[in-house]
Design a protein around this motif. Structure first.
Motif, PDB file in Angstrom:
ATOM      1  N   THR A 126       0.851  -1.185   0.000  1.00  0.00           N
ATOM      2  CA  THR A 126       0.000   0.000   0.000  1.00  0.00           C
ATOM      3  C   THR A 126       0.887   1.235   0.000  1.00  0.00           C
ATOM      4  O   THR A 126       2.016   1.192   0.505  1.00  0.00           O
ATOM      5  CB  THR A 126      -0.922   0.057   1.237  1.00  0.00           C
ATOM      6  OG1 THR A 126      -0.110  -0.016   2.422  1.00  0.00           O
ATOM      7  CG2 THR A 126      -1.942  -1.081   1.238  1.00  0.00           C
ATOM      8  N   PRO A 127       0.390   2.352  -0.560  1.00  0.00           N
ATOM      9  CA  PRO A 127       1.183   3.587  -0.536  1.00  0.00           C
ATOM     10  C   PRO A 127       1.384   4.089   0.893  1.00  0.00           C
ATOM     11  O   PRO A 127       0.502   3.943   1.747  1.00  0.00           O
ATOM     12  CB  PRO A 127       0.350   4.584  -1.337  1.00  0.00           C
ATOM     13  CG  PRO A 127      -0.627   3.756  -2.107  1.00  0.00           C
ATOM     14  CD  PRO A 127      -0.849   2.512  -1.302  1.00  0.00           C
ATOM     15  N   VAL A 128       2.539   4.680   1.136  1.00  0.00           N
ATOM     16  CA  VAL A 128       2.846   5.273   2.438  1.00  0.00           C
ATOM     17  C   VAL A 128       2.300   6.690   2.442  1.00  0.00           C
ATOM     18  O   VAL A 128       2.536   7.459   1.503  1.00  0.00           O
ATOM     19  CB  VAL A 128       4.378   5.298   2.679  1.00  0.00           C
ATOM     20  CG1 VAL A 128       4.713   6.045   3.953  1.00  0.00           C
ATOM     21  CG2 VAL A 128       4.931   3.895   2.711  1.00  0.00           C
ATOM     22  N   ASP A 129       1.553   7.035   3.497  1.00  0.00           N
ATOM     23  CA  ASP A 129       1.046   8.396   3.623  1.00  0.00           C
ATOM     24  C   ASP A 129       2.207   9.365   3.743  1.00  0.00           C
ATOM     25  O   ASP A 129       3.141   9.147   4.514  1.00  0.00           O
ATOM     26  CB  ASP A 129       0.146   8.537   4.862  1.00  0.00           C
ATOM     27  CG  ASP A 129      -1.169   7.806   4.703  1.00  0.00           C
ATOM     28  OD1 ASP A 129      -1.619   7.625   3.551  1.00  0.00           O
ATOM     29  OD2 ASP A 129      -1.742   7.412   5.736  1.00  0.00           O
ATOM     30  N   GLY A 130       2.158  10.447   2.977  1.00  0.00           N
ATOM     31  CA  GLY A 130       3.151  11.510   3.098  1.00  0.00           C
ATOM     32  C   GLY A 130       4.512  11.199   2.501  1.00  0.00           C
ATOM     33  O   GLY A 130       5.476  11.909   2.773  1.00  0.00           O
ATOM     34  N   ALA A 131       4.640  10.155   1.691  1.00  0.00           N
ATOM     35  CA  ALA A 131       5.934   9.865   1.057  1.00  0.00           C
ATOM     36  C   ALA A 131       6.243  10.995   0.083  1.00  0.00           C
ATOM     37  O   ALA A 131       5.501  11.240  -0.853  1.00  0.00           O
ATOM     38  CB  ALA A 131       5.879   8.524   0.341  1.00  0.00           C
ATOM     39  N   ASP A 132       7.342  11.706   0.335  1.00  0.00           N
ATOM     40  CA  ASP A 132       7.639  12.899  -0.450  1.00  0.00           C
ATOM     41  C   ASP A 132       8.670  12.702  -1.563  1.00  0.00           C
ATOM     42  O   ASP A 132       8.893  13.573  -2.378  1.00  0.00           O
ATOM     43  CB  ASP A 132       8.091  14.036   0.463  1.00  0.00           C
ATOM     44  CG  ASP A 132       9.383  13.734   1.201  1.00  0.00           C
ATOM     45  OD1 ASP A 132      10.036  12.718   0.905  1.00  0.00           O
ATOM     46  OD2 ASP A 132       9.742  14.536   2.082  1.00  0.00           O
ATOM     47  N   GLY A 133       9.295  11.581  -1.597  1.00  0.00           N
ATOM     48  CA  GLY A 133      10.265  11.332  -2.654  1.00  0.00           C
ATOM     49  C   GLY A 133      11.635  11.921  -2.404  1.00  0.00           C
ATOM     50  O   GLY A 133      12.533  11.759  -3.229  1.00  0.00           O
ATOM     51  N   HIS A 134      11.844  12.604  -1.270  1.00  0.00           N
ATOM     52  CA  HIS A 134      13.163  13.210  -0.998  1.00  0.00           C
ATOM     53  C   HIS A 134      14.260  12.154  -0.939  1.00  0.00           C
ATOM     54  O   HIS A 134      15.331  12.333  -1.510  1.00  0.00           O
ATOM     55  CB  HIS A 134      13.125  14.016   0.307  1.00  0.00           C
ATOM     56  CG  HIS A 134      14.470  14.533   0.705  1.00  0.00           C
ATOM     57  ND1 HIS A 134      15.072  15.577   0.040  1.00  0.00           N
ATOM     58  CD2 HIS A 134      15.342  14.132   1.662  1.00  0.00           C
ATOM     59  CE1 HIS A 134      16.272  15.804   0.586  1.00  0.00           C
ATOM     60  NE2 HIS A 134      16.451  14.934   1.573  1.00  0.00           N
ATOM     61  N   ALA A 135      14.004  11.048  -0.260  1.00  0.00           N
ATOM     62  CA  ALA A 135      15.017   9.990  -0.153  1.00  0.00           C
ATOM     63  C   ALA A 135      15.328   9.411  -1.525  1.00  0.00           C
ATOM     64  O   ALA A 135      16.488   9.121  -1.822  1.00  0.00           O
ATOM     65  CB  ALA A 135      14.540   8.889   0.796  1.00  0.00           C
ATOM     66  N   ARG A 136      14.306   9.263  -2.384  1.00  0.00           N
ATOM     67  CA  ARG A 136      14.549   8.742  -3.730  1.00  0.00           C
ATOM     68  C   ARG A 136      15.437   9.689  -4.513  1.00  0.00           C
ATOM     69  O   ARG A 136      16.375   9.249  -5.186  1.00  0.00           O
ATOM     70  CB  ARG A 136      13.221   8.504  -4.456  1.00  0.00           C
ATOM     71  CG  ARG A 136      12.469   7.297  -3.892  1.00  0.00           C
ATOM     72  CD  ARG A 136      11.253   6.934  -4.722  1.00  0.00           C
ATOM     73  NE  ARG A 136      10.205   7.931  -4.746  1.00  0.00           N
ATOM     74  CZ  ARG A 136       9.284   8.072  -3.806  1.00  0.00           C
ATOM     75  NH1 ARG A 136       9.277   7.299  -2.748  1.00  0.00           N
ATOM     76  NH2 ARG A 136       8.356   8.991  -3.923  1.00  0.00           N
ATOM     77  N   ALA A 137      15.167  10.971  -4.436  1.00  0.00           N
ATOM     78  CA  ALA A 137      15.976  11.948  -5.157  1.00  0.00           C
ATOM     79  C   ALA A 137      17.406  11.962  -4.629  1.00  0.00           C
ATOM     80  O   ALA A 137      18.369  12.013  -5.402  1.00  0.00           O
ATOM     81  CB  ALA A 137      15.351  13.332  -5.039  1.00  0.00           C
ATOM     82  N   GLU A 138      17.553  11.894  -3.318  1.00  0.00           N
ATOM     83  CA  GLU A 138      18.876  11.921  -2.701  1.00  0.00           C
ATOM     84  C   GLU A 138      19.726  10.732  -3.143  1.00  0.00           C
ATOM     85  O   GLU A 138      20.934  10.864  -3.336  1.00  0.00           O
ATOM     86  CB  GLU A 138      18.715  11.918  -1.173  1.00  0.00           C
ATOM     87  CG  GLU A 138      20.018  12.000  -0.418  1.00  0.00           C
ATOM     88  CD  GLU A 138      19.788  12.029   1.086  1.00  0.00           C
ATOM     89  OE1 GLU A 138      20.149  13.035   1.689  1.00  0.00           O
ATOM     90  OE2 GLU A 138      19.243  11.045   1.619  1.00  0.00           O
ATOM     91  N   GLU A 139      19.110   9.577  -3.323  1.00  0.00           N
ATOM     92  CA  GLU A 139      19.839   8.372  -3.711  1.00  0.00           C
ATOM     93  C   GLU A 139      19.942   8.194  -5.218  1.00  0.00           C
ATOM     94  O   GLU A 139      20.531   7.220  -5.688  1.00  0.00           O
ATOM     95  CB  GLU A 139      19.184   7.147  -3.080  1.00  0.00           C
ATOM     96  CG  GLU A 139      19.350   7.137  -1.577  1.00  0.00           C
ATOM     97  CD  GLU A 139      18.999   5.801  -0.968  1.00  0.00           C
ATOM     98  OE1 GLU A 139      19.245   4.769  -1.623  1.00  0.00           O
ATOM     99  OE2 GLU A 139      18.486   5.806   0.148  1.00  0.00           O
ATOM    100  N   GLY A 140      19.363   9.098  -5.997  1.00  0.00           N
ATOM    101  CA  GLY A 140      19.450   8.999  -7.447  1.00  0.00           C
ATOM    102  C   GLY A 140      18.454   8.043  -8.063  1.00  0.00           C
ATOM    103  O   GLY A 140      18.655   7.557  -9.176  1.00  0.00           O
ATOM    104  N   ILE A 141      17.347   7.772  -7.359  1.00  0.00           N
ATOM    105  CA  ILE A 141      16.325   6.869  -7.899  1.00  0.00           C
ATOM    106  C   ILE A 141      15.464   7.656  -8.879  1.00  0.00           C
ATOM    107  O   ILE A 141      14.775   8.603  -8.508  1.00  0.00           O
ATOM    108  CB  ILE A 141      15.474   6.246  -6.775  1.00  0.00           C
ATOM    109  CG1 ILE A 141      16.361   5.349  -5.903  1.00  0.00           C
ATOM    110  CG2 ILE A 141      14.289   5.459  -7.357  1.00  0.00           C
ATOM    111  CD1 ILE A 141      15.688   4.793  -4.674  1.00  0.00           C
TER     112      ILE A 141
END
Length: 181
Positions: A126-141
């Motif tokens: 299920t989707p995580v509430d409030g997932a902002d994508g910052h960690a993905r951007a930081e890791e180059g995803i």
């Protein structure tokens, strides 16, 4: 058979890894020098399976090899492996899982590394509430993509997935599911 160590010296270390050089006695009795990379913390790998029989893959830009298609993964940061796996899945994909199964352990590059890893199968996504994508951007995803299992197997066969740990994690999970044998 063991490789007795006569002397060890650390040649490099940071928060994630240590590189040491060991003066050893080889199995044939001759002296040698062996370099060893040690990860400071074990890693976790998550094979996340959707209700539609898709594996959630991430496309990440790795400093070492460039673009790589992988399963979500990361260091335990001193946490219990399941806690770390839940965190990594949420950070890298924006998903949470209701069902978790440890499907195996492995060692990366065991000829030169000490890098223990635990592999989990995650279902009930299920989707995580409030997932902002910052960690993905930081890791180059760059992308999070659900891919049908049959296509994932094709990606392995065709060389679209080249990360050895991802290949091993997928095989452990698919074997646990009875999908490869």
């Amino acid at each position: 058979m063991t490789w007795p160590v006569r002397h060890t010296r650390v040649v490099y270390e940071n928060a994630w890894l240590r590189v040491r050089e060991d003066d050893v006695v080889r199995p044939d009795g001759s002296p040698g020098v062996f370099g060893v990379v040690e990860l400071r913390r074990p890693a976790v790998f998550v094979v996340a399976l959707t209700e539609a029989d898709e594996v959630v893959l991430v496309t990440v830009d790795r400093h070492t090899v460039g673009r790589s298609v992988e399963v979500p993964a990361g260091g335990t940061d001193g946490e219990d492996p399941l806690v770390a796996a839940r965190r990594e899945l949420a950070e890298e994909t924006g998903l949470a899982a209701a069902e978790w199964q440890q499907v195996g352990t492995m060692n990366a590059l065991n000829g030169v590394c000490r890098a223990p890893e635990t592999v989990f199968l995650a279902r009930g996504l299920t989707p995580v509430d409030g997932a902002d994508g910052h960690a993905r951007a930081e890791e180059g995803i760059a992308a999070v993509t659900p891919v049908p299992v049959a296509e994932v197997l094709g990606m392995l066969r065709d060389g679209a997935i080249t990360d050895g740990e991802t290949i091993a994690a997928l095989m452990l999970a698919l074997t646990a599911l009875g999908r490869v044998g």
